[in-house]
Structure formats: C-alpha cells, structure tokens
Design a protein around this motif. Structure first.
Motif, PDB file in Angstrom:
ATOM      1  N   ALA A  45       2.332  22.539  13.209  1.00  0.00           N
ATOM      2  CA  ALA A  45       2.036  23.373  14.377  1.00  0.00           C
ATOM      3  C   ALA A  45       3.108  23.332  15.451  1.00  0.00           C
ATOM      4  O   ALA A  45       3.050  24.122  16.395  1.00  0.00           O
ATOM      5  N   ARG A  46       4.087  22.468  15.361  1.00  0.00           N
ATOM      6  CA  ARG A  46       5.201  22.541  16.300  1.00  0.00           C
ATOM      7  C   ARG A  46       6.136  23.685  15.941  1.00  0.00           C
ATOM      8  O   ARG A  46       6.959  24.104  16.752  1.00  0.00           O
ATOM      9  N   GLU A  47       5.997  24.224  14.735  1.00  0.00           N
ATOM     10  CA  GLU A  47       6.834  25.343  14.320  1.00  0.00           C
ATOM     11  C   GLU A  47       6.070  26.663  14.444  1.00  0.00           C
ATOM     12  O   GLU A  47       6.428  27.515  15.251  1.00  0.00           O
ATOM     13  N   THR A  48       5.039  26.834  13.645  1.00  0.00           N
ATOM     14  CA  THR A  48       4.204  28.030  13.729  1.00  0.00           C
ATOM     15  C   THR A  48       2.744  27.625  13.567  1.00  0.00           C
ATOM     16  O   THR A  48       2.434  26.573  13.009  1.00  0.00           O
ATOM     17  N   SER A  49       1.870  28.483  14.045  1.00  0.00           N
ATOM     18  CA  SER A  49       0.435  28.213  13.926  1.00  0.00           C
ATOM     19  C   SER A  49      -0.328  29.524  14.031  1.00  0.00           C
ATOM     20  O   SER A  49       0.043  30.397  14.833  1.00  0.00           O
ATOM     21  N   PRO A  50      -1.404  29.673  13.258  1.00  0.00           N
ATOM     22  CA  PRO A  50      -2.246  30.866  13.429  1.00  0.00           C
ATOM     23  C   PRO A  50      -2.904  30.905  14.802  1.00  0.00           C
ATOM     24  O   PRO A  50      -3.413  31.953  15.207  1.00  0.00           O
ATOM     25  N   ALA A  51      -2.866  29.790  15.532  1.00  0.00           N
ATOM     26  CA  ALA A  51      -3.383  29.780  16.909  1.00  0.00           C
ATOM     27  C   ALA A  51      -2.509  30.617  17.831  1.00  0.00           C
ATOM     28  O   ALA A  51      -2.972  31.103  18.871  1.00  0.00           O
ATOM     29  N   PHE A  52      -1.220  30.766  17.482  1.00  0.00           N
ATOM     30  CA  PHE A  52      -0.290  31.512  18.329  1.00  0.00           C
ATOM     31  C   PHE A  52      -0.256  32.999  18.006  1.00  0.00           C
ATOM     32  O   PHE A  52       0.028  33.828  18.866  1.00  0.00           O
ATOM     33  N   THR A  53      -0.493  33.338  16.751  1.00  0.00           N
ATOM     34  CA  THR A  53      -0.204  34.678  16.240  1.00  0.00           C
ATOM     35  C   THR A  53      -0.905  35.810  16.988  1.00  0.00           C
ATOM     36  O   THR A  53      -0.242  36.792  17.378  1.00  0.00           O
ATOM     37  N   PRO A  54      -2.233  35.751  17.232  1.00  0.00           N
ATOM     38  CA  PRO A  54      -2.875  36.897  17.894  1.00  0.00           C
ATOM     39  C   PRO A  54      -2.332  37.153  19.295  1.00  0.00           C
ATOM     40  O   PRO A  54      -2.125  38.307  19.681  1.00  0.00           O
ATOM     41  N   PHE A  55      -2.090  36.088  20.067  1.00  0.00           N
ATOM     42  CA  PHE A  55      -1.568  36.264  21.418  1.00  0.00           C
ATOM     43  C   PHE A  55      -0.151  36.814  21.376  1.00  0.00           C
ATOM     44  O   PHE A  55       0.194  37.735  22.129  1.00  0.00           O
ATOM     45  N   VAL A  69       5.328  32.335  22.274  1.00  0.00           N
ATOM     46  CA  VAL A  69       4.577  31.649  23.315  1.00  0.00           C
ATOM     47  C   VAL A  69       5.141  30.239  23.505  1.00  0.00           C
ATOM     48  O   VAL A  69       5.556  29.585  22.547  1.00  0.00           O
ATOM     49  N   PHE A  70       5.178  29.786  24.761  1.00  0.00           N
ATOM     50  CA  PHE A  70       5.726  28.478  25.125  1.00  0.00           C
ATOM     51  C   PHE A  70       4.707  27.689  25.941  1.00  0.00           C
ATOM     52  O   PHE A  70       3.734  28.247  26.456  1.00  0.00           O
ATOM     53  N   ALA A  71       4.974  26.406  26.083  1.00  0.00           N
ATOM     54  CA  ALA A  71       4.040  25.512  26.765  1.00  0.00           C
ATOM     55  C   ALA A  71       3.870  25.839  28.240  1.00  0.00           C
ATOM     56  O   ALA A  71       2.852  25.498  28.836  1.00  0.00           O
ATOM     57  N   SER A 196      -2.901  35.578  31.573  1.00  0.00           N
ATOM     58  CA  SER A 196      -4.161  34.854  31.347  1.00  0.00           C
ATOM     59  C   SER A 196      -5.172  35.185  32.435  1.00  0.00           C
ATOM     60  O   SER A 196      -6.353  35.385  32.156  1.00  0.00           O
ATOM     61  N   GLY A 197      -4.740  35.195  33.696  1.00  0.00           N
ATOM     62  CA  GLY A 197      -5.501  35.808  34.767  1.00  0.00           C
ATOM     63  C   GLY A 197      -6.654  35.040  35.364  1.00  0.00           C
ATOM     64  O   GLY A 197      -7.368  35.591  36.203  1.00  0.00           O
ATOM     65  N   HIS A 198      -6.869  33.777  34.998  1.00  0.00           N
ATOM     66  CA  HIS A 198      -8.038  33.069  35.494  1.00  0.00           C
ATOM     67  C   HIS A 198      -7.725  31.669  36.028  1.00  0.00           C
ATOM     68  O   HIS A 198      -8.627  30.846  36.200  1.00  0.00           O
ATOM     69  N   SER A 199      -6.453  31.397  36.280  1.00  0.00           N
ATOM     70  CA  SER A 199      -6.043  30.121  36.886  1.00  0.00           C
ATOM     71  C   SER A 199      -6.563  28.907  36.114  1.00  0.00           C
ATOM     72  O   SER A 199      -6.895  27.879  36.711  1.00  0.00           O
ATOM     73  N   ASP A 200      -6.614  29.028  34.793  1.00  0.00           N
ATOM     74  CA  ASP A 200      -7.110  27.908  33.995  1.00  0.00           C
ATOM     75  C   ASP A 200      -6.173  27.537  32.843  1.00  0.00           C
ATOM     76  O   ASP A 200      -6.526  26.735  31.987  1.00  0.00           O
ATOM     77  N   VAL A 201      -4.973  28.114  32.831  1.00  0.00           N
ATOM     78  CA  VAL A 201      -4.045  27.925  31.720  1.00  0.00           C
ATOM     79  C   VAL A 201      -2.637  27.745  32.282  1.00  0.00           C
ATOM     80  O   VAL A 201      -2.271  28.391  33.257  1.00  0.00           O
ATOM     81  N   VAL A 202      -1.846  26.863  31.673  1.00  0.00           N
ATOM     82  CA  VAL A 202      -0.407  26.785  31.926  1.00  0.00           C
ATOM     83  C   VAL A 202       0.282  27.220  30.637  1.00  0.00           C
ATOM     84  O   VAL A 202       0.103  26.593  29.590  1.00  0.00           O
ATOM     85  N   LEU A 203       1.068  28.291  30.705  1.00  0.00           N
ATOM     86  CA  LEU A 203       1.600  28.907  29.493  1.00  0.00           C
ATOM     87  C   LEU A 203       2.775  29.806  29.853  1.00  0.00           C
ATOM     88  O   LEU A 203       2.841  30.348  30.955  1.00  0.00           O
ATOM     89  N   PRO A 234      -3.364  24.985  21.230  1.00  0.00           N
ATOM     90  CA  PRO A 234      -4.111  26.159  20.758  1.00  0.00           C
ATOM     91  C   PRO A 234      -5.193  26.622  21.720  1.00  0.00           C
ATOM     92  O   PRO A 234      -5.448  27.819  21.837  1.00  0.00           O
ATOM     93  N   MET A 235      -5.838  25.700  22.437  1.00  0.00           N
ATOM     94  CA  MET A 235      -6.874  26.112  23.378  1.00  0.00           C
ATOM     95  C   MET A 235      -6.288  26.977  24.496  1.00  0.00           C
ATOM     96  O   MET A 235      -6.881  27.991  24.900  1.00  0.00           O
ATOM     97  N   GLU A 236      -5.107  26.598  25.003  1.00  0.00           N
ATOM     98  CA  GLU A 236      -4.472  27.379  26.065  1.00  0.00           C
ATOM     99  C   GLU A 236      -4.150  28.794  25.590  1.00  0.00           C
ATOM    100  O   GLU A 236      -4.346  29.769  26.322  1.00  0.00           O
ATOM    101  N   VAL A 237      -3.648  28.896  24.357  1.00  0.00           N
ATOM    102  CA  VAL A 237      -3.293  30.223  23.836  1.00  0.00           C
ATOM    103  C   VAL A 237      -4.552  31.067  23.626  1.00  0.00           C
ATOM    104  O   VAL A 237      -4.575  32.270  23.924  1.00  0.00           O
ATOM    105  N   TRP A 238      -5.601  30.446  23.143  1.00  0.00           N
ATOM    106  CA  TRP A 238      -6.854  31.175  22.920  1.00  0.00           C
ATOM    107  C   TRP A 238      -7.408  31.683  24.245  1.00  0.00           C
ATOM    108  O   TRP A 238      -7.851  32.833  24.360  1.00  0.00           O
ATOM    109  N   LEU A 239      -7.383  30.850  25.279  1.00  0.00           N
ATOM    110  CA  LEU A 239      -7.858  31.274  26.592  1.00  0.00           C
ATOM    111  C   LEU A 239      -6.985  32.387  27.175  1.00  0.00           C
ATOM    112  O   LEU A 239      -7.491  33.320  27.812  1.00  0.00           O
ATOM    113  N   ALA A 240      -5.672  32.286  26.976  1.00  0.00           N
ATOM    114  CA  ALA A 240      -4.772  33.314  27.486  1.00  0.00           C
ATOM    115  C   ALA A 240      -5.051  34.662  26.824  1.00  0.00           C
ATOM    116  O   ALA A 240      -5.030  35.706  27.486  1.00  0.00           O
TER     117      ALA A 240
END
Length: 367
Positions: A45-55, A69-71, A196-203, A234-240
């Motif tokens: 997951a440091r390279e690719t992840s299905p958690a990143f793909t939809p976003f 997407v970056f941290a 992301s729009g909800h002040s709950d993610v750093v991305l 992955p949680m941050e990307v999902w929330l974004a």
C-alpha cells in the motif's frame, strides 16, 4: 454510463469513482490493508492501493488529468519541488501560502534551489524571471492577499521558454478553474480544504495532464510518493471522496455567501479594504486599527470559528500575521475569511456585531 468527459463537473463530483457492476455497493468500500496477496494488481500500500483509486479517478476527471493522492498538501508540494534539479531556479510568488513559501525559502537557504520571488500580478516581471528557470509556482487567488494572476498568460509564457509550471488550485477548485486546460504541467490541491470540505482530513493531491508529451511529471511524482512514503491512510482518502461528492453545491452556496458578505463589508466603517477576487468563497479584509482591532474581531464572533485552515462547511476567520512566517507583505490587520454554507444573514449578524464592537474599543490608533 455517459463518458465522464461529457458530464458537467457537478455530476462528475457525484458519479465518478463509484462502482457500477450489478450487486456492487453504491459507495466504494473502505479498504484497510497494508499488503496484498501476490499475483494481483496491487502489492504493497505504500505504492498503490484500491483505497486510493476512486478518489484519484474522481479528482482526475474533475481537473482533466491523472491524479495522485498524498498524505498532505505539503507532502504534495514537496514532491513537486523534488522535480527541480539541485540548484535549479524556481520562480514563485512573493506572497503565497506561508507553508509553501517556507519550504521554498529554506530550500534556497541551503542551496537546494535558487529562488526568484515575483509579483504574480505583474506579467512582465514574471516573464523576465522565467529564462533559465526550472519551475514556475503559481497561486491564484493568492493566500491570503487574494491577488488574481492572469493564469493563461503566465502559463503560456512558461511553456514558451520550456519552464515547467505548477498551479495551486486549492482556492478555486476544479469547479471554478481547470489550469491544465491553460497549459499547466501540474495542479496541486490541499485536499484538506475544499475537496474534502469538512475539516476532518489532512490530504493532498497532484494532477498532471493525461498526455504529458515530453514534459511528463507523473512518473517522477509517483516515484517520489512511493520512495518518500508520502502516502495517505485509506480512511482519509475515503472521507475525502465522500466530501468531494458535495463539492459543487458547497462551492456554489459558499461562493454566493461570500459575494454578499464582500459587498456588505465594503460598506462597514470598521473595514479599510476588502480583498475579494470576484468568485469563490475566500476573501480577506483589512480591519481599521491594525492587529489589535483584527484580533478583537476574531475573538468577538460566536458563529464564525476562530481557527486556521479553510474550505470547510463552517465559516472560519483568523488574523494571518499572528504567524511569524507569514510574509511581511501581509498587513497586521488583515483577517482572512473562509465563508461556509450557513445562512448568510446569520453570518452577517455575527460578523457585523464583532465589527461594531471593535469600532468602540480602544486601539493604538484609537485611544
């Protein structure tokens, strides 16, 4: 399904990156894993992840390119800076987001780059600074002074002399501007903010053109993310991605609120200057009475949140020169406002009360 390129941005926000196979979940699942069974598309997951793909797919469609997407936004900015060879020249705004300016100035102090700071609103000055440069860094509207640069002209000038360009599109979002269409090589977002729009993610996220020709940056940026570990959780990307679904309606509502407030603020006697670029939900005001008066305004609001950052559904404000690293060009009494989606009359009542109170408060300029 209609091809993404034929869809309006407001529709793309909602539909892109969703599963569409019969029986699939309507929302992409949250994938919580660090490694994958050998032999498939993903390895680690440091390279690719299905958690990143939809976003990444959704942001890429909105900006008209390929997204990574970056941290954090600063992790994305550092990846762009890594494109510059040692000692290379970077042309950058003299007033911009203080984190980026600090990154660039520290790199210049160590000899990592040569920095040429310019006024982005002066096209001639920018054109004069470009020969021999490796990178043009553009931010429009500028943070926090809200200067508006002529992006098509600046990007064309950079391309004409072979200088790679990056545009920070955090404030306008792809709803209001798509810099790749004007010739940008890289688009940067602090996805912490409007995406992301909800002040709950750093991305953070970077976008490059689908067809980069000989100026390609995607592979280098991907390599930097992998090698430097600048991947998000992955949680941050999902929330974004969840936040991105409402981007268009948030930008529309917050922008309408900002336009109303800018007009009213221009008439208030406590305000010396309104800095409003004419669209979007960001503006700044110079409060009469300097730092003390500006701090009083920020402390006196009850609906507006006195906090840093921006782009959330809630309205936020702060005096920017409270930070030592903020450029000296920023007035001591400047208050930056990130207008949210609340009722505009409620926002105005709260802000007007704070401004009215400061008119009668003693300050160094008003004993």
């Amino acid at each position: 399904m209609t091809p993404p390129e034929a869809l309006a941005p407001s529709t793309s926000c909602v539909v892109t990156g969703r599963p569409h196979a019969p029986g699939s979940p309507v929302n992409p699942p949250l994938v919580l894993t660090s490694t994958f069974v050998h032999g498939g598309e993903h390895t680690y997951a440091r390279e690719t992840s299905p958690a990143f793909t939809p976003f990444e797919e959704a942001v890429g469609v909105l900006e008209g390119g390929r997204a990574l997407v970056f941290a954090s936004g600063m992790a994305a900015a550092a990846a762009v800076l890594a494109l510059v060879p040692h000692g290379g020249v970077v042309v950058a705004p003299r007033s911009a987001y203080m984190g980026v300016l600090t990154l660039l100035r520290e790199a210049a102090e160590t000899g990592r780059i040569t920095l040429r700071e310019v006024d982005l609103t002066d096209v001639t000055a920018v054109e004069s600074a470009l020969p021999g440069a490796e990178l043009l860094w553009v931010e429009s509207p500028g943070n926090p002074l809200m200067e508006v640069a002529d992006l098509p002209r600046l990007l064309a000038a950079a391309r004409a002399v072979g200088v790679r360009s990056v545009v920070d599109n955090t404030f306008p979002t792809p709803i209001l501007a798509r810099p790749l269409e004007w010739g940008a090589d890289v688009v940067l977002h602090s996805a912490t903010k409007y995406l992301s729009g909800h002040s709950d993610v750093v991305l953070g996220v970077l976008v490059t053109p689908e067809d980069e020709g000989g100026r390609g940056a995607y592979d280098s940026l991907f390599h930097h993310r992998h090698l430097h570990g600048a991947v998000p959780g992955p949680m941050e990307v999902w929330l974004a991605l969840r936040g991105l679904r409402t981007l268009a309606v948030r930008v529309d509502r917050a922008g309408a609120n900002a336009a109303t407030l800018a007009a009213r603020l221009a008439e208030h006697p406590a305000i010396e200057r309104v800095r409003y670029p004419g669209s979007g939900a960001m503006l700044a005001v110079d409060v009469r009475g300097g730092a003390t008066a500006a701090e009083h305004v920020c402390a006196a609001t009850t609906l507006w949140t006195h906090s840093t950052s921006l782009g959330g559904v809630e309205s936020q404000l702060e005096r920017r020169r409270r930070y030592p690293s903020e450029p000296d060009l920023v007035p001591e009494g400047l208050v930056r406002l990130s207008v949210g989606i609340e009722d505009v009359e409620d926002l105005w009542r709260d802000l007007a009360r704070a401004l009215d109170a400061v008119l009668s408060a003693p300050t160094p300029d008003r004993p």
